[in-house]
Scaffold this motif. Structure first.
Motif, PDB file in Angstrom:
ATOM      1  N   CYS A 150       0.874  -1.110   0.010  1.00  0.00           N
ATOM      2  CA  CYS A 150       0.020   0.033  -0.203  1.00  0.00           C
ATOM      3  C   CYS A 150       0.979   1.341  -0.053  1.00  0.00           C
ATOM      4  N   ALA A 151       0.200   2.279  -0.444  1.00  0.00           N
ATOM      5  CA  ALA A 151       0.797   3.655  -0.622  1.00  0.00           C
ATOM      6  C   ALA A 151      -0.386   4.629  -0.355  1.00  0.00           C
ATOM      7  N   SER A 152       0.024   5.930  -0.095  1.00  0.00           N
ATOM      8  CA  SER A 152      -1.031   7.058  -0.140  1.00  0.00           C
ATOM      9  C   SER A 152      -0.537   7.720  -1.298  1.00  0.00           C
ATOM     10  N   ILE A 153      -1.688   8.023  -2.345  1.00  0.00           N
ATOM     11  CA  ILE A 153      -1.346   8.774  -3.407  1.00  0.00           C
ATOM     12  C   ILE A 153      -2.445   9.986  -3.526  1.00  0.00           C
ATOM     13  N   ASP A 154      -1.898  11.192  -3.390  1.00  0.00           N
ATOM     14  CA  ASP A 154      -2.736  12.388  -3.155  1.00  0.00           C
ATOM     15  C   ASP A 154      -3.555  12.289  -2.055  1.00  0.00           C
ATOM     16  N   GLY A 155      -2.944  11.505  -0.968  1.00  0.00           N
ATOM     17  CA  GLY A 155      -3.710  11.721   0.424  1.00  0.00           C
ATOM     18  C   GLY A 155      -4.697  10.599   0.597  1.00  0.00           C
ATOM     19  N   THR A 156      -4.836   9.578  -0.461  1.00  0.00           N
ATOM     20  CA  THR A 156      -5.796   8.519  -0.444  1.00  0.00           C
ATOM     21  C   THR A 156      -5.163   7.429  -0.394  1.00  0.00           C
ATOM     22  N   PRO A 157      -5.369   6.409   0.465  1.00  0.00           N
ATOM     23  CA  PRO A 157      -4.710   5.188   0.490  1.00  0.00           C
ATOM     24  C   PRO A 157      -5.201   4.152  -0.788  1.00  0.00           C
ATOM     25  N   VAL A 158      -4.051   3.523  -1.377  1.00  0.00           N
ATOM     26  CA  VAL A 158      -4.039   2.781  -2.287  1.00  0.00           C
ATOM     27  C   VAL A 158      -3.326   1.334  -2.260  1.00  0.00           C
ATOM     28  N   GLY A 159      -4.203   0.404  -2.220  1.00  0.00           N
ATOM     29  CA  GLY A 159      -3.337  -0.775  -2.150  1.00  0.00           C
ATOM     30  C   GLY A 159      -3.835  -2.140  -2.438  1.00  0.00           C
ATOM     31  N   LEU A 160      -3.278  -3.300  -2.280  1.00  0.00           N
ATOM     32  CA  LEU A 160      -3.831  -4.585  -2.705  1.00  0.00           C
ATOM     33  C   LEU A 160      -3.260  -5.577  -1.861  1.00  0.00           C
ATOM     34  N   ALA A 161      -4.000  -6.784  -1.997  1.00  0.00           N
ATOM     35  CA  ALA A 161      -3.657  -8.103  -1.049  1.00  0.00           C
ATOM     36  C   ALA A 161      -3.001  -9.041  -2.038  1.00  0.00           C
ATOM     37  N   ALA A 162      -1.938  -9.945  -1.487  1.00  0.00           N
ATOM     38  CA  ALA A 162      -1.164 -10.708  -2.307  1.00  0.00           C
ATOM     39  C   ALA A 162      -0.858 -11.915  -1.080  1.00  0.00           C
ATOM     40  N   SER A 163      -0.883 -13.093  -1.568  1.00  0.00           N
ATOM     41  CA  SER A 163      -0.638 -14.373  -0.780  1.00  0.00           C
ATOM     42  C   SER A 163       0.764 -15.039  -1.209  1.00  0.00           C
ATOM     43  N   SER A 164       1.384 -14.575  -2.019  1.00  0.00           N
ATOM     44  CA  SER A 164       2.609 -15.148  -2.805  1.00  0.00           C
ATOM     45  C   SER A 164       3.958 -14.290  -2.253  1.00  0.00           C
ATOM     46  N   PHE A 165       3.926 -14.117  -0.887  1.00  0.00           N
ATOM     47  CA  PHE A 165       5.161 -13.410  -0.374  1.00  0.00           C
ATOM     48  C   PHE A 165       6.341 -14.451  -0.094  1.00  0.00           C
ATOM     49  N   THR A 166       7.167 -13.832  -0.177  1.00  0.00           N
ATOM     50  CA  THR A 166       8.441 -14.829  -0.036  1.00  0.00           C
ATOM     51  C   THR A 166       9.834 -14.005   0.376  1.00  0.00           C
ATOM     52  N   SER A 167      10.681 -14.460   1.353  1.00  0.00           N
ATOM     53  CA  SER A 167      11.703 -13.964   1.650  1.00  0.00           C
ATOM     54  C   SER A 167      12.718 -14.327   0.452  1.00  0.00           C
ATOM     55  N   VAL A 168      13.755 -13.361   0.020  1.00  0.00           N
ATOM     56  CA  VAL A 168      14.482 -13.586  -1.075  1.00  0.00           C
ATOM     57  C   VAL A 168      16.095 -13.712  -0.665  1.00  0.00           C
ATOM     58  N   SER A 169      16.468 -12.471  -0.003  1.00  0.00           N
ATOM     59  CA  SER A 169      17.783 -12.247   0.205  1.00  0.00           C
ATOM     60  C   SER A 169      18.115 -11.443   1.328  1.00  0.00           C
ATOM     61  N   VAL A 170      19.104 -11.961   2.068  1.00  0.00           N
ATOM     62  CA  VAL A 170      19.583 -11.134   3.454  1.00  0.00           C
ATOM     63  C   VAL A 170      20.457  -9.962   3.011  1.00  0.00           C
ATOM     64  N   ASP A 171      21.351 -10.018   1.861  1.00  0.00           N
ATOM     65  CA  ASP A 171      22.155  -9.062   1.507  1.00  0.00           C
ATOM     66  C   ASP A 171      22.360  -9.016   0.108  1.00  0.00           C
ATOM     67  N   PRO A 172      21.597  -8.189  -0.487  1.00  0.00           N
ATOM     68  CA  PRO A 172      20.842  -7.275  -0.082  1.00  0.00           C
ATOM     69  C   PRO A 172      19.507  -7.737   0.363  1.00  0.00           C
ATOM     70  N   PRO A 173      18.695  -6.725   1.250  1.00  0.00           N
ATOM     71  CA  PRO A 173      17.572  -7.128   1.809  1.00  0.00           C
ATOM     72  C   PRO A 173      16.257  -7.062   0.974  1.00  0.00           C
ATOM     73  N   LEU A 174      15.953  -8.312   0.330  1.00  0.00           N
ATOM     74  CA  LEU A 174      14.902  -8.417  -0.800  1.00  0.00           C
ATOM     75  C   LEU A 174      13.792  -9.499  -0.175  1.00  0.00           C
ATOM     76  N   VAL A 175      12.591  -9.094  -0.604  1.00  0.00           N
ATOM     77  CA  VAL A 175      11.548  -9.907  -0.695  1.00  0.00           C
ATOM     78  C   VAL A 175      10.934 -10.136  -2.020  1.00  0.00           C
ATOM     79  N   SER A 176       9.909 -10.973  -2.178  1.00  0.00           N
ATOM     80  CA  SER A 176       9.238 -10.870  -3.395  1.00  0.00           C
ATOM     81  C   SER A 176       7.658 -11.073  -3.191  1.00  0.00           C
ATOM     82  N   VAL A 177       6.792 -10.761  -4.233  1.00  0.00           N
ATOM     83  CA  VAL A 177       5.571 -10.748  -3.967  1.00  0.00           C
ATOM     84  C   VAL A 177       5.254 -10.971  -5.496  1.00  0.00           C
TER      85      VAL A 177
END
Length: 171
Positions: free
Chosen positions: A29-56
């Protein structure tokens, strides 16, 4: 002997098979012109510690992702047990996705769902086309973890609750 059925292109069969693997649920999610915009996703995965990355993984047909992808910061919330209605709202194709969802925004317009088990301050590090989805890599700039808060679990096309197991005893 185990017999494996030959795969025929049947999206319902694949969705049922993919549903055999439990997953957490995230809100991006983010705020765009003061309005929250977002989505839900269930395919979240940790990817890397160095650099710190995740994926969706995000549907290529998403109408929300094009609004979010170029934001300098995005809030990634790992939803908690009891966020069932927030997840349904954030997944809706119509209406106000944030109706009934408690959220906070940061000065750099990242939006977080209150009561989540994990919040990550992220930016998009890259996108990889993958069939009918995009694999989106997020670089983590900051986080706040609440490990004592149980996550929302999605399994078999419904929300489930984790059950604590008894501690192992030594013999």
């Amino acid at each position: 002997m185990i017999e494996i059925a030959r795969l025929r292109h049947d999206p319902a069969v694949l969705r049922q098979a993919f549903g055999c693997f439990p997953s957490g649920v995230t809100a991006i999610c983010a705020s765009i012109d003061g309005t929250p915009v977002g989505l839900a996703a269930s395919s979240f995965t940790s990817v890397s510690v160095d650099p710190p990355l995740v994926s969706v993984c995000i549907q290529g047909s998403s109408r929300t992702w094009p609004m979010l992808r170029d934001r300098p910061r995005l809030g990634l919330s790992v939803l908690a047990e009891g966020h069932d209605s927030a997840c349904r709202s954030l997944s809706s194709r119509h209406g106000d996705r944030f109706a009934g969802v408690d959220w906070d925004a940061t000065p750099d317009d990242a939006v977080y769902v209150r009561g989540s088990t994990l919040w990550m301050d992220c930016s998009v590090d890259g996108e990889i086309p993958a069939g009918d989805h995009l694999i989106v890599l997020f670089r983590i700039h900051g986080l706040r973890a609440q490990p004592e808060t149980a996550p929302l679990v999605f399994h078999g096309s419904r929300f489930r609750t984790l059950a604590a197991s008894e501690p192992a005893t030594s013999s």
